[in-house]
Design a protein around this motif. Structure first.
Motif, PDB file in Angstrom:
ATOM      1  N   HIS A   1       2.641  -2.042   4.575  1.00 16.32           N
ATOM      2  CA  HIS A   1       1.656  -0.966   4.713  1.00 16.32           C
ATOM      3  C   HIS A   1       2.396   0.362   4.874  1.00 16.32           C
ATOM      4  CE1 HIS A   1      -1.844   1.295   5.506  1.00 16.32           C
ATOM      5  NE2 HIS A   1      -1.537   1.532   6.771  1.00 16.32           N
TER       6      HIS A   1
ATOM      7  N   VAL B   1      -7.032   2.141   0.907  1.00 21.99           N
ATOM      8  CA  VAL B   1      -6.932   1.663   2.287  1.00 21.99           C
ATOM      9  C   VAL B   1      -8.089   2.136   3.149  1.00 21.99           C
ATOM     10  CG1 VAL B   1      -4.416   1.472   2.229  1.00 21.99           C
ATOM     11  CG2 VAL B   1      -5.471   3.602   3.049  1.00 21.99           C
TER      12      VAL B   1
ATOM     13  N   ALA C   1      -5.627  -2.602   6.446  1.00 24.60           N
ATOM     14  CA  ALA C   1      -4.490  -3.316   5.865  1.00 24.60           C
ATOM     15  C   ALA C   1      -4.106  -4.518   6.722  1.00 24.60           C
ATOM     16  CB  ALA C   1      -3.299  -2.371   5.702  1.00 24.60           C
TER      17      ALA C   1
ATOM     18  N   SER D   1      -4.877   1.697   8.400  1.00 25.45           N
ATOM     19  CA  SER D   1      -3.882   0.736   8.876  1.00 25.45           C
ATOM     20  C   SER D   1      -4.555  -0.543   9.379  1.00 25.45           C
ATOM     21  CB  SER D   1      -3.039   1.349  10.003  1.00 25.45           C
ATOM     22  OG  SER D   1      -2.259   2.422   9.509  1.00 25.45           O
TER      23      SER D   1
ATOM     24  N   THR E   1       0.858  -1.182   0.000  1.00 28.45           N
ATOM     25  CA  THR E   1       0.000   0.000   0.000  1.00 28.45           C
ATOM     26  C   THR E   1       0.896   1.234   0.000  1.00 28.45           C
ATOM     27  OG1 THR E   1      -0.173   0.343   2.401  1.00 28.45           O
ATOM     28  CG2 THR E   1      -1.668  -1.281   1.402  1.00 28.45           C
TER      29      THR E   1
END
Length: 360
Positions: free
Chosen positions: A85, A66, A110, A107, A11
């Motif tokens: 990430h 995300v 992910a 986050s 990402t």
């Protein structure tokens, strides 16, 4: 390349660090990068990868975000072993909800997606070196109370506060759900050690621009202020190597060059290289906090990076030795970076706005 061939998911692949990481990883691995407006951005990202030593034939740019559950991906990518990430909103002056939506909730999206990969080897989270001095490690598996969260954002601002909260949230998620993780915490990242190339200006780059234009009469802090640096190409090689060693699992790896001069000495060296006059004064941090931003020209959020702290890089240094990584000389790297900034008139290269990492 097909989704079933992909070994690594990254990402934030359109961001500063993400671009160099994609180039590094695609030398040997099949990599997917979820980005918004993938069709419009794929060709430019592939060209960057090829121009920086990677192989775009091993890169799959897919639509994703995300901020969406399951990263907004339509394919499952069952063969993915490593998830990096890096996606974040990086800018001063962000709203709290805007920052939290990407940096905290993104986050966790992910991490949740990574946990669902049947062959997952490692979830690599990109944090920041200041997290190592905010009590984050000691309380990483404790939930933040609303009062503690409010205090965190008041103290650090939306960007830095959201990164701290994100780190705590990911560590707590990993502990509760059994996610195999590694956190890499870089310091301020400058351009490629060989060419000076960068796509980011926010932070130290802005200071260099002010110096070049004769608009930096003073620094904030003291003669002991330490603003450590690391080059983007070294950081990309470091990140790429992390999942290859089982010993890095469940570790916080602080990556910075301990040879970086203290801030006033660093700026004096840059001034000499650029043939500009160095700042005449170093203003105490406490004084600058009391003065209006309009008078000082310094955003309050940036003041959290003005510190004399030392940082424990022993775990990162041990990993680097184990895989044969050597940091490039910092003085030459800084000079090449400054030369690149001046030559490009302090503009980021096409494809990414100055000062913002990709949210993809």
């Amino acid at each position: 390349m097909r989704a079933c061939d992909v070994e690594v998911m990254v990402t934030g692949g359109t961001g500063f660090i993400g671009r160099w990481l994609l180039a590094e990883l695609t030398r040997t691995k099949a990599v997917a990068a979820p980005v918004r407006r993938a069709r419009q951005r794929a060709a430019e990202l592939a060209a960057f990868v090829d121009a920086h030593g990677g192989d775009s034939r091993r890169l799959l740019v897919v639509e994703g975000d995300v901020e969406a559950a399951s990263l907004g991906l339509s394919e499952r990518f069952e063969q993915v072993r490593d998830v990096y990430h890096l996606a974040a909103r990086f800018a001063f002056g962000l709203g709290v909800q805007e920052a939290r939506r990407c940096n905290v909730e993104g986050s966790l999206h992910a991490a949740e997606w990574a946990l669902g990969r049947p062959h997952l080897r490692r979830f690599v989270y990109l944090g920041g070196y200041r997290m190592m001095h905010a009590g984050a490690r000691s309380s990483a598996e404790s939930a933040l109370t609303q009062r503690a969260r409010d205090r965190l954002y008041r103290q650090h601002g939306a960007y830095e506060g959201s990164k701290h909260e994100s780190f705590l949230a990911v560590r707590r998620f990993a502990a509760e759900r059994g996610l195999r993780w590694t956190a890499v915490h870089p310091s301020s990242v400058i351009g490629d050690s060989r060419t000076g190339e960068t796509t980011q200006l926010t932070g130290v780059g802005e200071m260099v621009e002010q110096l070049w234009r004769g608009r930096l009469p003073a620094l904030v802090g003291s003669e002991r202020t330490f603003l450590p640096l690391v080059t983007v190409d070294y950081l990309a090689r470091f990140l790429a190597s992390v999942p290859e060693r089982p010993a890095t699992a469940e570790q916080d790896l602080c990556v910075l060059d301990q040879a970086t001069p203290r801030l006033p000495a660093l700026v004096r060296g840059i001034a000499a290289h650029l043939r500009r006059s160095p700042p005449a004064w170093v203003l105490p941090l406490g004084l600058v906090r009391l003065l209006p931003e309009a008078l000082t020209g310094v955003t309050r959020e940036s003041l959290s990076f003005v510190a004399e702290d030392a940082y424990d890089t022993s775990a990162a240094d041990a990993h680097a030795r184990a895989v044969g990584l050597v940091m490039p000389p910092i003085h030459a790297s800084v000079e090449r970076w400054c030369d690149y900034l001046v030559a490009t008139r302090f503009r980021a290269t096409p494809g990414n706005a100055p000062g913002r990492s990709a949210r993809s």
